[in-house]
Design a protein around this motif. Structure first.
Motif, PDB file in Angstrom:
ATOM      1  N   SER A 152     -12.914  -8.279  71.250  1.00  0.00           N
ATOM      2  CA  SER A 152     -12.440  -6.819  70.529  1.00  0.00           C
ATOM      3  C   SER A 152     -13.309  -6.620  69.178  1.00  0.00           C
ATOM      4  CB  SER A 152     -10.897  -6.786  70.164  1.00  0.00           C
ATOM      5  OG  SER A 152     -10.642  -7.878  69.298  1.00  0.00           O
ATOM      6  N   TYR A 153     -13.589  -7.872  68.514  1.00  0.00           N
ATOM      7  CA  TYR A 153     -14.347  -7.549  67.183  1.00  0.00           C
ATOM      8  C   TYR A 153     -15.831  -7.165  67.741  1.00  0.00           C
ATOM      9  CZ  TYR A 153     -16.858  -8.805  62.873  1.00  0.00           C
ATOM     10  OH  TYR A 153     -17.531  -8.892  62.057  1.00  0.00           O
ATOM     11  N   GLN A 154     -16.457  -7.619  68.779  1.00  0.00           N
ATOM     12  CA  GLN A 154     -17.853  -7.401  69.084  1.00  0.00           C
ATOM     13  C   GLN A 154     -17.672  -5.839  69.653  1.00  0.00           C
ATOM     14  OE1 GLN A 154     -20.582  -8.903  68.454  1.00  0.00           O
ATOM     15  NE2 GLN A 154     -19.155 -10.667  67.436  1.00  0.00           N
ATOM     16  N   LEU A 155     -16.574  -5.516  70.210  1.00  0.00           N
ATOM     17  CA  LEU A 155     -16.546  -4.096  70.865  1.00  0.00           C
ATOM     18  C   LEU A 155     -16.575  -3.194  69.548  1.00  0.00           C
ATOM     19  CD1 LEU A 155     -14.653  -4.379  74.030  1.00  0.00           C
ATOM     20  CD2 LEU A 155     -16.853  -3.971  74.069  1.00  0.00           C
ATOM     21  N   THR A 156     -15.834  -3.565  68.555  1.00  0.00           N
ATOM     22  CA  THR A 156     -15.561  -2.750  67.385  1.00  0.00           C
ATOM     23  C   THR A 156     -16.949  -2.430  66.810  1.00  0.00           C
ATOM     24  OG1 THR A 156     -13.273  -3.565  66.845  1.00  0.00           O
ATOM     25  CG2 THR A 156     -14.679  -2.649  65.062  1.00  0.00           C
ATOM     26  N   LYS A 157     -17.746  -3.492  66.753  1.00  0.00           N
ATOM     27  CA  LYS A 157     -19.084  -3.420  65.738  1.00  0.00           C
ATOM     28  C   LYS A 157     -20.020  -2.403  66.791  1.00  0.00           C
ATOM     29  CE  LYS A 157     -20.373  -7.819  65.236  1.00  0.00           C
ATOM     30  NZ  LYS A 157     -21.098  -8.735  64.752  1.00  0.00           N
ATOM     31  N   LEU A 158     -19.804  -2.659  67.998  1.00  0.00           N
ATOM     32  CA  LEU A 158     -20.676  -1.775  69.247  1.00  0.00           C
ATOM     33  C   LEU A 158     -20.298  -0.237  68.977  1.00  0.00           C
ATOM     34  CD1 LEU A 158     -22.890  -1.773  71.317  1.00  0.00           C
ATOM     35  CD2 LEU A 158     -20.947  -2.613  72.900  1.00  0.00           C
ATOM     36  N   PHE A 159     -18.992   0.050  69.178  1.00  0.00           N
ATOM     37  CA  PHE A 159     -18.559   1.542  69.354  1.00  0.00           C
ATOM     38  C   PHE A 159     -18.170   2.074  67.910  1.00  0.00           C
ATOM     39  CE2 PHE A 159     -17.693  -0.325  73.558  1.00  0.00           C
ATOM     40  CZ  PHE A 159     -18.417   0.618  74.158  1.00  0.00           C
ATOM     41  N   LYS A 160     -17.995   1.365  66.683  1.00  0.00           N
ATOM     42  CA  LYS A 160     -17.931   1.673  65.333  1.00  0.00           C
ATOM     43  C   LYS A 160     -16.523   2.356  65.416  1.00  0.00           C
ATOM     44  CE  LYS A 160     -22.125   0.699  64.394  1.00  0.00           C
ATOM     45  NZ  LYS A 160     -22.727  -0.172  63.791  1.00  0.00           N
ATOM     46  N   LYS A 161     -15.527   1.673  66.024  1.00  0.00           N
ATOM     47  CA  LYS A 161     -14.043   2.145  65.737  1.00  0.00           C
ATOM     48  C   LYS A 161     -13.298   0.898  66.183  1.00  0.00           C
ATOM     49  CE  LYS A 161     -13.117   3.665  70.780  1.00  0.00           C
ATOM     50  NZ  LYS A 161     -12.606   4.721  71.710  1.00  0.00           N
ATOM     51  N   PRO A 162     -12.062   0.802  65.342  1.00  0.00           N
ATOM     52  CA  PRO A 162     -11.330  -0.434  65.388  1.00  0.00           C
ATOM     53  C   PRO A 162     -10.756  -0.626  66.730  1.00  0.00           C
ATOM     54  CG  PRO A 162     -10.371   1.358  64.104  1.00  0.00           C
ATOM     55  CD  PRO A 162     -11.538   1.942  64.439  1.00  0.00           C
ATOM     56  N   SER A 183      -5.454   1.360  60.110  1.00  0.00           N
ATOM     57  CA  SER A 183      -5.968   2.090  59.114  1.00  0.00           C
ATOM     58  C   SER A 183      -7.169   1.405  58.110  1.00  0.00           C
ATOM     59  CB  SER A 183      -4.996   2.876  58.488  1.00  0.00           C
ATOM     60  OG  SER A 183      -5.367   4.084  57.670  1.00  0.00           O
ATOM     61  N   PHE A 184      -6.602   0.152  57.871  1.00  0.00           N
ATOM     62  CA  PHE A 184      -7.592  -0.565  56.849  1.00  0.00           C
ATOM     63  C   PHE A 184      -8.834  -1.034  57.503  1.00  0.00           C
ATOM     64  CE2 PHE A 184      -9.050  -4.267  54.697  1.00  0.00           C
ATOM     65  CZ  PHE A 184      -8.969  -4.148  53.222  1.00  0.00           C
ATOM     66  N   ARG A 185      -8.620  -1.398  58.932  1.00  0.00           N
ATOM     67  CA  ARG A 185      -9.897  -1.822  59.767  1.00  0.00           C
ATOM     68  C   ARG A 185     -10.810  -0.504  59.671  1.00  0.00           C
ATOM     69  NH1 ARG A 185      -5.403  -4.210  63.192  1.00  0.00           N
ATOM     70  NH2 ARG A 185      -5.371  -6.302  62.756  1.00  0.00           N
ATOM     71  N   GLY A 186     -10.340   0.540  59.979  1.00  0.00           N
ATOM     72  CA  GLY A 186     -11.144   1.595  59.967  1.00  0.00           C
ATOM     73  C   GLY A 186     -11.616   1.984  58.819  1.00  0.00           C
ATOM     74  N   LEU A 187     -11.335   1.992  57.701  1.00  0.00           N
ATOM     75  CA  LEU A 187     -11.745   1.993  56.374  1.00  0.00           C
ATOM     76  C   LEU A 187     -12.929   1.077  56.247  1.00  0.00           C
ATOM     77  CD1 LEU A 187      -8.774   2.405  53.931  1.00  0.00           C
ATOM     78  CD2 LEU A 187     -10.211   4.339  54.604  1.00  0.00           C
ATOM     79  N   ILE A 188     -12.663   0.000  56.770  1.00  0.00           N
ATOM     80  CA  ILE A 188     -13.887  -1.144  56.746  1.00  0.00           C
ATOM     81  C   ILE A 188     -15.202  -0.495  57.183  1.00  0.00           C
ATOM     82  CG2 ILE A 188     -14.842  -3.269  57.402  1.00  0.00           C
ATOM     83  CD1 ILE A 188     -11.933  -4.467  56.679  1.00  0.00           C
ATOM     84  N   LEU A 189     -14.869  -0.219  58.507  1.00  0.00           N
ATOM     85  CA  LEU A 189     -16.070   0.413  59.188  1.00  0.00           C
ATOM     86  C   LEU A 189     -16.669   1.660  58.650  1.00  0.00           C
ATOM     87  CD1 LEU A 189     -14.497   0.470  62.871  1.00  0.00           C
ATOM     88  CD2 LEU A 189     -15.873  -1.414  61.855  1.00  0.00           C
ATOM     89  N   LYS A 190     -15.859   2.282  57.939  1.00  0.00           N
ATOM     90  CA  LYS A 190     -16.586   3.399  57.051  1.00  0.00           C
ATOM     91  C   LYS A 190     -17.435   3.290  55.811  1.00  0.00           C
ATOM     92  CE  LYS A 190     -13.124   6.815  58.587  1.00  0.00           C
ATOM     93  NZ  LYS A 190     -11.881   7.867  57.871  1.00  0.00           N
ATOM     94  N   GLY A 191     -17.012   2.088  55.305  1.00  0.00           N
ATOM     95  CA  GLY A 191     -17.571   1.515  54.087  1.00  0.00           C
ATOM     96  C   GLY A 191     -17.101   0.550  53.341  1.00  0.00           C
ATOM     97  N   ARG A 192     -17.344  -0.732  53.245  1.00  0.00           N
ATOM     98  CA  ARG A 192     -16.572  -1.675  52.533  1.00  0.00           C
ATOM     99  C   ARG A 192     -16.730  -1.566  51.276  1.00  0.00           C
ATOM    100  NH1 ARG A 192     -18.589  -7.324  54.659  1.00  0.00           N
ATOM    101  NH2 ARG A 192     -17.112  -8.003  53.063  1.00  0.00           N
ATOM    102  N   SER A 193     -17.894  -0.930  50.662  1.00  0.00           N
ATOM    103  CA  SER A 193     -18.211  -0.730  49.364  1.00  0.00           C
ATOM    104  C   SER A 193     -16.970   0.155  48.745  1.00  0.00           C
ATOM    105  CB  SER A 193     -19.889  -0.176  49.105  1.00  0.00           C
ATOM    106  OG  SER A 193     -19.805   0.985  49.724  1.00  0.00           O
ATOM    107  N   GLN A 194     -16.469   0.979  49.546  1.00  0.00           N
ATOM    108  CA  GLN A 194     -15.447   1.889  48.894  1.00  0.00           C
ATOM    109  C   GLN A 194     -14.134   1.439  48.876  1.00  0.00           C
ATOM    110  OE1 GLN A 194     -16.652   4.770  48.043  1.00  0.00           O
ATOM    111  NE2 GLN A 194     -18.729   3.960  48.990  1.00  0.00           N
ATOM    112  N   ILE A 195     -13.885   0.016  49.107  1.00  0.00           N
ATOM    113  CA  ILE A 195     -12.637  -0.672  49.155  1.00  0.00           C
ATOM    114  C   ILE A 195     -12.935  -1.535  48.022  1.00  0.00           C
ATOM    115  CG2 ILE A 195     -10.940  -2.125  50.155  1.00  0.00           C
ATOM    116  CD1 ILE A 195     -12.208  -0.916  52.922  1.00  0.00           C
ATOM    117  N   ASP A 196     -11.958  -1.718  47.166  1.00  0.00           N
ATOM    118  CA  ASP A 196     -11.854  -2.518  45.859  1.00  0.00           C
ATOM    119  C   ASP A 196     -11.996  -4.095  46.018  1.00  0.00           C
ATOM    120  OD1 ASP A 196      -9.097  -2.456  46.757  1.00  0.00           O
ATOM    121  OD2 ASP A 196      -8.385  -2.225  44.717  1.00  0.00           O
ATOM    122  N   ILE A 197     -11.179  -4.567  46.977  1.00  0.00           N
ATOM    123  CA  ILE A 197     -11.180  -5.997  47.248  1.00  0.00           C
ATOM    124  C   ILE A 197     -12.231  -6.379  47.967  1.00  0.00           C
ATOM    125  CG2 ILE A 197      -8.619  -6.161  47.204  1.00  0.00           C
ATOM    126  CD1 ILE A 197      -8.786  -6.419  50.227  1.00  0.00           C
TER     127      ILE A 197
END
Length: 341
Positions: A29-39, A314-328
């Motif tokens: 599921s993680y590899q599919l996430t990276k492939l399709f850019k959705k959680p 939702s948090f997983r989706g935020l990571i895919l949009k841009g980790r630089s936008q998440i404080d931690i």
């Protein structure tokens, strides 16, 4: 048998078809996430970090527990709540880390919880400053079935050690380590696998070779060097080591510092693990030290409801949009660099 091999065999023996199938689901599921850019999230966690306590006896300068800077409450994990939580995840969980913030041995029921998880066939680990490993606790630790113990030892002399481990006593750490080794021998136990973890900072980087020598003298199985997370790093910090390979940060031409590695917009940690605080809050990972990103509360929800819930997705989706936008995520390159030498 070499200690590394013995530890690996011990871990493998604890895995079941159910656990292996679940791990496969999570990985795919993680590899599919990276492939399709959705959680996409299948399965349940491979690992969980659970917090025995937020209390600590030391005052380390880059630790919220040491600085007493938490906005969340300080307390101890309750044994009954722990058992209820383990019952929901034990059949698929490969390993459990008894650590998040605080010193685990401060919780009076810590080793009872380790024993309970061990009886469920879960590979168990903890990280400790070793100040509470007196003879009795060392014996109980070996008897609990703990599989791995990480002992923080950030210096080979008291003067160097206390540069980071404020209010710490190196002699207690060394004695505690010796007690564990002694009781492993007395009880003829291959566990716990013992690790000296050396957090490399500027005040102690000259003692890297010495910590390997000390570990060999005591009979510690392994030494791991860990790069230090520094909160205020952009303009330099007295903790950043001079030796480049021991630092997470790189000095730029203008004199400022930046994280060495890129922040990739995916994160294996959030797909295969999570953290449970002492009071039942589920947070994404060990970088959320103050539990600001609360994804669910196990006092009111089941673990499955949290893991597959809207907040976590939702948090997983935020990571895919841009980790630089998440404080931690800004000071993280998907886990700290730890390596053996």
């Amino acid at each position: 048998m070499p200690a590394h091999l013995s530890d690996s065999i011990n871990f493998i023996k604890k895995q079941t078809p159910t656990r292996l199938f679940n791990a496969t689901q999570v990985y795919i599921s993680y590899q599919l996430t990276k492939l399709f850019k959705k959680p996409i999230q299948w399965g349940t966690p491979i690992s969980i970090s659970i917090e025995p306590t937020t209390a600590c006896n030391l005052r380390c300068p880059e630790c919220p527990s040491g600085l007493r800077s938490f906005t969340r409450n300080t307390g101890n994990l309750k044994f009954d709540f722990f058992r209820q939580t383990v019952s929901q995840v034990s059949d698929r969980l490969m390993y459990m880390l008894f650590y998040f913030q605080g010193e685990p041995y401060i919780n009076p029921h810590f080793l009872d919880m380790v024993k309970h998880a061990s009886e469920k066939g879960i590979y168990t680990m903890t990280s400790t400053n070793a100040h509470f490993l007196d003879d009795d606790n060392a014996r109980k630790t070996v008897e609990s079935g703990l599989d791995r113990i990480i002992i923080s030892i950030d210096g080979t002399t008291q003067n160097t050690y206390e540069q980071y481990r404020k209010e710490g006593d190196l002699e207690k750490v060394i004695t505690g380590a010796k007690n564990i080794v002694k009781w492993k021998q007395k009880l003829n136990s291959p566990t716990p696998h013992t690790i000296f973890q050396f957090l490399v900072v500027k005040p102690n980087e000259h003692q890297v070779d010495e910590v390997h020598q000390l570990a060999a003298e005591i009979g510690i199985d392994e030494v791991r060097l860990k790069t230090a997370q520094v909160y205020d790093y952009k303009n330099g910090n007295p903790l950043i080591p001079d030796t480049d390979k021991y630092s997470r940060y790189r000095k730029q031409k203008d004199g400022s510092y930046t994280i060495k590695n890129k922040l990739l917009n995916h994160c294996w940690k959030v797909w295969h693990s999570c953290v449970i605080t002492w009071d039942g809050l589920v947070v994404p990972c060990c970088f959320d030290k103050d539990a600001q990103h609360q994804l669910g509360d196990l006092k009111t929800l089941s673990f499955k409801e949290v893991w597959q819930g809207d907040a976590f997705q939702s948090f997983r989706g935020l990571i895919l949009k841009g980790r630089s936008q998440i404080d931690i995520c800004k000071n993280c390159t998907e886990g700290c660099k730890v390596f053996s030498q």
